[in-house]
Design an enzyme around this catalytic site. Sequence first.
Site, PDB file in Angstrom:
ATOM      1  N   ARG A  97      43.356   2.018  35.682  1.00  0.00           N
ATOM      2  CA  ARG A  97      44.586   1.842  36.464  1.00  0.00           C
ATOM      3  C   ARG A  97      45.773   1.494  35.576  1.00  0.00           C
ATOM      4  O   ARG A  97      46.912   1.568  36.000  1.00  0.00           O
ATOM      5  CB  ARG A  97      44.374   0.761  37.542  1.00  0.00           C
ATOM      6  CG  ARG A  97      43.518   1.270  38.686  1.00  0.00           C
ATOM      7  CD  ARG A  97      43.222   0.210  39.703  1.00  0.00           C
ATOM      8  NE  ARG A  97      42.266  -0.764  39.209  1.00  0.00           N
ATOM      9  CZ  ARG A  97      41.784  -1.770  39.928  1.00  0.00           C
ATOM     10  NH1 ARG A  97      42.188  -1.937  41.156  1.00  0.00           N
ATOM     11  NH2 ARG A  97      40.905  -2.598  39.418  1.00  0.00           N
ATOM     12  N   LYS A 193      51.680   3.021  50.031  1.00  0.00           N
ATOM     13  CA  LYS A 193      51.343   1.641  49.661  1.00  0.00           C
ATOM     14  C   LYS A 193      52.280   1.127  48.584  1.00  0.00           C
ATOM     15  O   LYS A 193      52.561   1.834  47.626  1.00  0.00           O
ATOM     16  CB  LYS A 193      49.899   1.612  49.146  1.00  0.00           C
ATOM     17  CG  LYS A 193      49.417   0.259  48.673  1.00  0.00           C
ATOM     18  CD  LYS A 193      47.953   0.296  48.249  1.00  0.00           C
ATOM     19  CE  LYS A 193      47.783   0.713  46.808  1.00  0.00           C
ATOM     20  NZ  LYS A 193      46.387   0.704  46.371  1.00  0.00           N
ATOM     21  N   ARG A 195      52.598  -1.986  45.802  1.00  0.00           N
ATOM     22  CA  ARG A 195      51.791  -3.059  45.197  1.00  0.00           C
ATOM     23  C   ARG A 195      52.705  -4.121  44.609  1.00  0.00           C
ATOM     24  O   ARG A 195      53.523  -3.840  43.734  1.00  0.00           O
ATOM     25  CB  ARG A 195      50.877  -2.462  44.116  1.00  0.00           C
ATOM     26  CG  ARG A 195      49.922  -3.483  43.516  1.00  0.00           C
ATOM     27  CD  ARG A 195      48.917  -2.845  42.582  1.00  0.00           C
ATOM     28  NE  ARG A 195      47.786  -2.215  43.238  1.00  0.00           N
ATOM     29  CZ  ARG A 195      46.766  -2.887  43.776  1.00  0.00           C
ATOM     30  NH1 ARG A 195      46.758  -4.210  43.726  1.00  0.00           N
ATOM     31  NH2 ARG A 195      45.765  -2.261  44.336  1.00  0.00           N
ATOM     32  N   ASP A 219      39.010   6.625  48.986  1.00  0.00           N
ATOM     33  CA  ASP A 219      39.662   6.054  47.803  1.00  0.00           C
ATOM     34  C   ASP A 219      38.757   6.235  46.589  1.00  0.00           C
ATOM     35  O   ASP A 219      37.571   6.545  46.731  1.00  0.00           O
ATOM     36  CB  ASP A 219      39.951   4.557  48.027  1.00  0.00           C
ATOM     37  CG  ASP A 219      41.189   4.092  47.274  1.00  0.00           C
ATOM     38  OD1 ASP A 219      41.658   4.836  46.386  1.00  0.00           O
ATOM     39  OD2 ASP A 219      41.693   2.983  47.558  1.00  0.00           O
ATOM     40  N   GLY A 226      41.624  -5.230  49.288  1.00  0.00           N
ATOM     41  CA  GLY A 226      42.948  -5.386  49.902  1.00  0.00           C
ATOM     42  C   GLY A 226      43.522  -4.067  50.397  1.00  0.00           C
ATOM     43  O   GLY A 226      44.053  -3.993  51.521  1.00  0.00           O
ATOM     44  N   THR A 227      43.428  -3.030  49.590  1.00  0.00           N
ATOM     45  CA  THR A 227      43.996  -1.723  49.969  1.00  0.00           C
ATOM     46  C   THR A 227      43.343  -1.213  51.247  1.00  0.00           C
ATOM     47  O   THR A 227      44.026  -0.750  52.174  1.00  0.00           O
ATOM     48  CB  THR A 227      43.779  -0.710  48.828  1.00  0.00           C
ATOM     49  OG1 THR A 227      44.461  -1.198  47.678  1.00  0.00           O
ATOM     50  CG2 THR A 227      44.280   0.673  49.185  1.00  0.00           C
TER      51      THR A 227
HETATM   52  C1  R5P Z   1      44.818   2.096  43.412  1.00  0.00           C
HETATM   53  O1  R5P Z   1      45.656   2.848  42.933  1.00  0.00           O
HETATM   54  C2  R5P Z   1      43.381   2.474  43.569  1.00  0.00           C
HETATM   55  O2  R5P Z   1      43.224   3.837  43.846  1.00  0.00           O
HETATM   56  C3  R5P Z   1      42.697   1.635  44.639  1.00  0.00           C
HETATM   57  O3  R5P Z   1      43.294   1.884  45.887  1.00  0.00           O
HETATM   58  C4  R5P Z   1      42.826   0.172  44.346  1.00  0.00           C
HETATM   59  O4  R5P Z   1      42.654  -0.072  42.990  1.00  0.00           O
HETATM   60  C5  R5P Z   1      41.825  -0.634  45.128  1.00  0.00           C
HETATM   61  O5  R5P Z   1      41.962  -1.981  44.755  1.00  0.00           O
HETATM   62  P1  R5P Z   1      41.842  -3.134  45.813  1.00  0.00           P
HETATM   63  O6  R5P Z   1      40.499  -2.952  46.502  1.00  0.00           O
HETATM   64  O7  R5P Z   1      41.898  -4.398  44.999  1.00  0.00           O
HETATM   65  O8  R5P Z   1      42.976  -3.030  46.756  1.00  0.00           O
END
Ligand code: R5P
Length: 277
Positions: A97, A193, A195, A219, A226-227
């Site tokens: 990421r 989204k 962040r 995903d 959280g996402t």
């Molecule tokens: C973000 O760009 C990724 O594709 C995932 O959506 C994200 O890393 C998920 O992380 P978390 O579960 O902490 O929200």
Amino acid sequence: MNDSFTIFAGRANVALATSVAVEMGARLGACSVDRFPDGELSVRLDEPVRGREVLIIQPTSPPVNDHLIELLAFADACRRASAAHVTAVMPYFGYSRADKRHGRREPITASMVADLMQAVGVNHVVTIDLHAPQIEGFFHIPVDSLTAAPVMVEALRPGLPPETVVVSPDAGRVHMATEYARLLGARVAVLHKERASGVETRITRLVGDVRDRPCLIMDDMISTGGTIAESVEALLGAGARPEIIVAATHGLLLAGAREKLARPQTREVLVTDTVAP
Ligand code: R5P
């Protein structure tokens, strides 16, 4: 027994490395991994690899730094022991990421990982659903980013309610969601989204129609959860049927993630075994 290459398993996902070895009709190479009292890592290959093709299976999942150093140590040991060719099989690529700078005076850690891997003698990288395809460009060696789509689709298809909409939880996953929608014969919707930090996200917009429809959120990884939690909230707020399926390639599932995902409206959460439970 296939003896044309040697597979070493790092400690990040021994179960996966074992099933890969079984699938390939090979055995796992003998090695020892230990930790010195001060926390430093010790890796030793307990069989020769001179002139051999070697595969090191190690997702760099949490604890990311430990698993990364272990992978680098394995590769360095193979190079110094005159292996002919070293392939790092990283089903999950940690730091993926961190593929760009978000402001001044920040590192691009994914690029740093690529530099380190090449410096210790990795000749080839195999990974699954790389977070950002451009990471391949950080390497001067071949990188194969495989996709979990065929196995995921096979697992999803039987239980998918009619009229399901495949939802991308952010702009980065539009391509993935579109591909799944094509394979499943479904429509696509996209959430926008924002962040604020590593743990704070906010869904601000929905592009597409989900009213009275079941949704499949797709995903690449679930980290804190959280996402997905925000996405479920946004979809229910937009009138989606309380029958949401969640699927992600990499189930990092950090502490607290399972609780965030456990909602009566979420019917099922599917992840692959790239990361050990
Ligand atoms: C973000 O760009 C990724 O594709 C995932 O959506 C994200 O890393 C998920 O992380 P978390 O579960 O902490 O929200």
